[in-house]
Scaffold this active site. Structure first.
Site, PDB file in Angstrom:
ATOM      1  N   PHE A 128       0.851  -1.195   0.000  1.00 23.20           N
ATOM      2  CA  PHE A 128       0.000   0.000   0.000  1.00 23.20           C
ATOM      3  C   PHE A 128       0.888   1.248   0.000  1.00 23.20           C
ATOM      4  O   PHE A 128       1.841   1.330   0.779  1.00 23.20           O
ATOM      5  CB  PHE A 128      -0.893  -0.017   1.236  1.00 23.20           C
ATOM      6  CG  PHE A 128      -1.995   0.983   1.202  1.00 23.20           C
ATOM      7  CD1 PHE A 128      -3.190   0.691   0.570  1.00 23.20           C
ATOM      8  CD2 PHE A 128      -1.845   2.224   1.786  1.00 23.20           C
ATOM      9  CE1 PHE A 128      -4.225   1.618   0.529  1.00 23.20           C
ATOM     10  CE2 PHE A 128      -2.875   3.157   1.755  1.00 23.20           C
ATOM     11  CZ  PHE A 128      -4.070   2.859   1.126  1.00 23.20           C
ATOM     12  N   ASP A 198       1.823  -5.108   8.615  1.00 22.68           N
ATOM     13  CA  ASP A 198       0.635  -4.261   8.526  1.00 22.68           C
ATOM     14  C   ASP A 198      -0.575  -5.183   8.363  1.00 22.68           C
ATOM     15  O   ASP A 198      -0.651  -5.959   7.397  1.00 22.68           O
ATOM     16  CB  ASP A 198       0.761  -3.313   7.326  1.00 22.68           C
ATOM     17  CG  ASP A 198      -0.377  -2.302   7.279  1.00 22.68           C
ATOM     18  OD1 ASP A 198      -1.474  -2.601   7.786  1.00 22.68           O
ATOM     19  OD2 ASP A 198      -0.175  -1.211   6.714  1.00 22.68           O
ATOM     20  N   TYR A 223     -10.969   1.050  10.569  1.00 20.45           N
ATOM     21  CA  TYR A 223     -12.208   1.348   9.821  1.00 20.45           C
ATOM     22  C   TYR A 223     -12.524   0.342   8.727  1.00 20.45           C
ATOM     23  O   TYR A 223     -13.526   0.463   8.056  1.00 20.45           O
ATOM     24  CB  TYR A 223     -12.161   2.763   9.232  1.00 20.45           C
ATOM     25  CG  TYR A 223     -10.926   3.111   8.423  1.00 20.45           C
ATOM     26  CD1 TYR A 223     -10.785   2.675   7.113  1.00 20.45           C
ATOM     27  CD2 TYR A 223      -9.911   3.894   8.969  1.00 20.45           C
ATOM     28  CE1 TYR A 223      -9.654   2.984   6.384  1.00 20.45           C
ATOM     29  CE2 TYR A 223      -8.775   4.216   8.248  1.00 20.45           C
ATOM     30  CZ  TYR A 223      -8.653   3.764   6.956  1.00 20.45           C
ATOM     31  OH  TYR A 223      -7.529   4.073   6.230  1.00 20.45           O
ATOM     32  N   LYS A 224     -11.685  -0.665   8.544  1.00 17.86           N
ATOM     33  CA  LYS A 224     -11.953  -1.670   7.516  1.00 17.86           C
ATOM     34  C   LYS A 224     -12.764  -2.818   8.149  1.00 17.86           C
ATOM     35  O   LYS A 224     -13.922  -2.616   8.489  1.00 17.86           O
ATOM     36  CB  LYS A 224     -10.641  -2.132   6.893  1.00 17.86           C
ATOM     37  CG  LYS A 224      -9.982  -0.995   6.091  1.00 17.86           C
ATOM     38  CD  LYS A 224      -8.597  -1.302   5.606  1.00 17.86           C
ATOM     39  CE  LYS A 224      -8.069  -0.111   4.798  1.00 17.86           C
ATOM     40  NZ  LYS A 224      -6.610  -0.121   4.681  1.00 17.86           N
ATOM     41  N   ARG A 378     -12.338  -4.469  -7.302  1.00 18.16           N
ATOM     42  CA  ARG A 378     -12.047  -5.097  -6.008  1.00 18.16           C
ATOM     43  C   ARG A 378     -13.337  -5.300  -5.220  1.00 18.16           C
ATOM     44  O   ARG A 378     -14.137  -4.372  -5.082  1.00 18.16           O
ATOM     45  CB  ARG A 378     -11.086  -4.192  -5.236  1.00 18.16           C
ATOM     46  CG  ARG A 378     -10.539  -4.801  -3.974  1.00 18.16           C
ATOM     47  CD  ARG A 378      -9.498  -3.906  -3.336  1.00 18.16           C
ATOM     48  NE  ARG A 378     -10.101  -2.727  -2.719  1.00 18.16           N
ATOM     49  CZ  ARG A 378      -9.553  -2.050  -1.710  1.00 18.16           C
ATOM     50  NH1 ARG A 378      -8.378  -2.398  -1.243  1.00 18.16           N
ATOM     51  NH2 ARG A 378     -10.161  -1.001  -1.201  1.00 18.16           N
TER      52      ARG A 378
HETATM   53  C1  LIG Z   1      -5.999   1.055   4.413  1.00 17.41           C
HETATM   54  C2  LIG Z   1      -4.535   0.918   4.580  1.00 17.41           C
HETATM   55  C3  LIG Z   1      -3.802   1.920   5.224  1.00 17.41           C
HETATM   56  C4  LIG Z   1      -4.493   3.177   5.657  1.00 17.41           C
HETATM   57  O1  LIG Z   1      -3.670   4.043   6.345  1.00 17.41           O
HETATM   58  P1  LIG Z   1      -4.314   5.342   6.997  1.00 17.41           P
HETATM   59  O2  LIG Z   1      -3.222   5.909   7.769  1.00 17.41           O
HETATM   60  O3  LIG Z   1      -5.505   4.903   7.793  1.00 17.41           O
HETATM   61  O4  LIG Z   1      -4.790   6.216   5.889  1.00 17.41           O
HETATM   62  C5  LIG Z   1      -2.448   1.721   5.404  1.00 17.41           C
HETATM   63  N1  LIG Z   1      -1.842   0.584   4.972  1.00 17.41           N
HETATM   64  C6  LIG Z   1      -2.528  -0.387   4.356  1.00 17.41           C
HETATM   65  C7  LIG Z   1      -1.825  -1.616   3.910  1.00 17.41           C
HETATM   66  C8  LIG Z   1      -3.889  -0.247   4.113  1.00 17.41           C
HETATM   67  O5  LIG Z   1      -4.566  -1.192   3.489  1.00 17.41           O
END
Ligand SMILES: *Cc1c(COP(=O)(O)O)cnc(C)c1O
Length: 419
Positions: A128, A198, A223-224, A378
């Protein structure tokens, strides 16, 4: 598979009652819980209570009386149960990006002290972007180099005497590919490196056992799959073997050993609490707690193992239907259950512009997935609230959008800021 077969699976689904926990909008099949989880029914009343009761009436006293001051730990202990962490090892705080900064800085400092010749952070090019951006700036700031490999198979070869930290996302956000956390952590340790994970697309979606995997540090998203609400606080964990050694680069007062002594010098709290920085966002933490509770509710139905079994059944069903019905698409997510997270990702075989527009056309029909550049459709599957018939119906709708060329309509081809 017929629609009746899917309905029969739902009729025998032991997790079916968990759907009642959610305020799902009628007529919507929501396949984006990997981006923003659905609102739990308990959240509005709980947040209202925190606003009008704890804040409105209790005012400043609520830091003590309502337990606000330890809310990051209380919610953290609940999340810990979902990721194989012990009580007191994990806190809810800040964002995933910020937490990654903290743990990556800590991991680099530990390696620098023990093995200064190690100068590489190893990750995947497909990680990401925020993870890569944070790693890039930390590497530049601290004199490390960021090495990005192009395939998961190339990771072991990158674990050599130059590697300081292996930084991976457990489930890839675009492909849904699931790493073997225990094996890769073992490989990193065997090479003398630390492993930072992560869990953004894993926590609440796939079984995770941080302690069994001997991981060094982990972060994840609220939030996921944890249904904590837009911009919910994230979480952060460190293995206890690093206790007392892991630095907090954002040395705020809430991570101090005794914040209310108001001393001028920084002294970190002994454990994970040092990874708090400033004053916690109480309203957001209250909503996050409700979200985490929806996942913990599965504990009486077989917990994460049962959620995982249902998630795999849903993604398998959806992918199988698409294989038959949508020759225009190729599956990007792994076909093997062992390598697939809780999502199905597809790409157009021929026309890349089909991807974004098809997702938009589906959303107009009430089937909500998302698009990830450059050409990924997705679909996330949250087993807490999705039914087998939803996976079936979504596949039928997707096939119709493609067959009828509905995606070609101009209104589905206008790009919005968030895809
Ligand atoms: C959704 C996601 C994030 C989100 O990071 P924020 O700091 O909440 O914006 C980070 N890393 C991964 C791998 C994600 O899927």
């Amino acid at each position: 598979m017929t629609r009746d077969d899917a309905l029969a699976l739902d009729a025998h689904d032991p997790l079916a009652p968990l759907r009642e926990q959610f305020a799902l909008p009628p007529g919507t099949i929501y396949l984006d819980g990997n981006s923003l989880g659905v609102l739990p029914r308990a959240t509005p009343a709980r947040v209202a209570e925190v606003v009008t009761g704890e804040w409105g009436t209790g005012l400043i006293g609520s830091w003590n009386q309502a337990g606000w001051i330890t809310l990051p730990q209380r919610v953290g202990d609940k999340i810990a149960r979902l990721v194989g962490a012990a009580p007191g090892e994990l806190v809810a705080a800040d964002s995933t990006s910020v937490n990654l900064y903290k743990v990556l800085a800590a991991a680099l400092a530990i390696v620098r002290a023990d093995a200064p010749q190690r100068t590489r952070i190893v990750s995947e090019r497909s990680n990401f972007p925020t993870d890569l951006y944070i790693a890039e700036s930390l590497a530049a700031e601290r004199g490390f180099e960021l090495l990005l490999v192009d395939t998961p198979e190339a990771i072991p070869a990158a674990l050599d005497e130059r590697c300081a930290v292996l930084m991976l996302t457990h489930v890839n956000y675009r492909t849904g590919r699931l790493h073997d956390m225990a094996a890769l952590t073992r490989a990193a340790h065997a090479a003398g490196a630390l492993a930072v994970w992560d869990l953004a697309h894993s926590a609440g979606a796939v079984p995770v056992d941080l302690n069994a995997a001997e991981a060094d540090f982990a972060i994840g998203c609220g939030y996921k799959f944890l249904n904590g609400g837009p911009g919910a606080p994230a979480f952060v964990w460190a293995h206890r073997r690093h206790a007392g050694r892991f630095a907090q680069p954002l040395s705020g007062w809430m991570g101090h050993a005794a914040p209310f002594e108001f001393t001028p010098g920084y002294r970190p709290a002994p454990g994970i609490v040092r990874y708090l920085c400033g004053t916690p966002a109480i309203l957001a933490l209250a909503a996050l707690e409700c979200g985490v509770d929806t996942v913990l509710a599965a504990e009486s139905f077989g917990g994460m193992a049962a959620l995982r079994a249902k998630s795999l059944a849903l993604t398998r069903l959806f992918a199988n239907e698409l294989r038959v019905r949508c020759p225009q698409l190729v599956q990007v997510s792994p076909e093997s259950d062992a390598e697939r997270g809780s999502q199905v990702c597809l790409a157009p075989r021929d026309e890349p512009e089909l991807a974004y527009a098809t997702v938009q056309a589906l959303i107009a029909r009430g089937v909500v997935g998302d698009f990830r550049a450059p050409d990924i459709l997705r679909f996330g599957f949250t087993p807490l609230y999705l039914r087998h018939v939803d996976a079936y119906d979504a596949a039928v709708q997707l096939a119709e959008v493609l067959e009828r060329g509905e995606w070609r309509r101009p209104e589905f081809n206008r790009r919005q800021a968030v895809t």
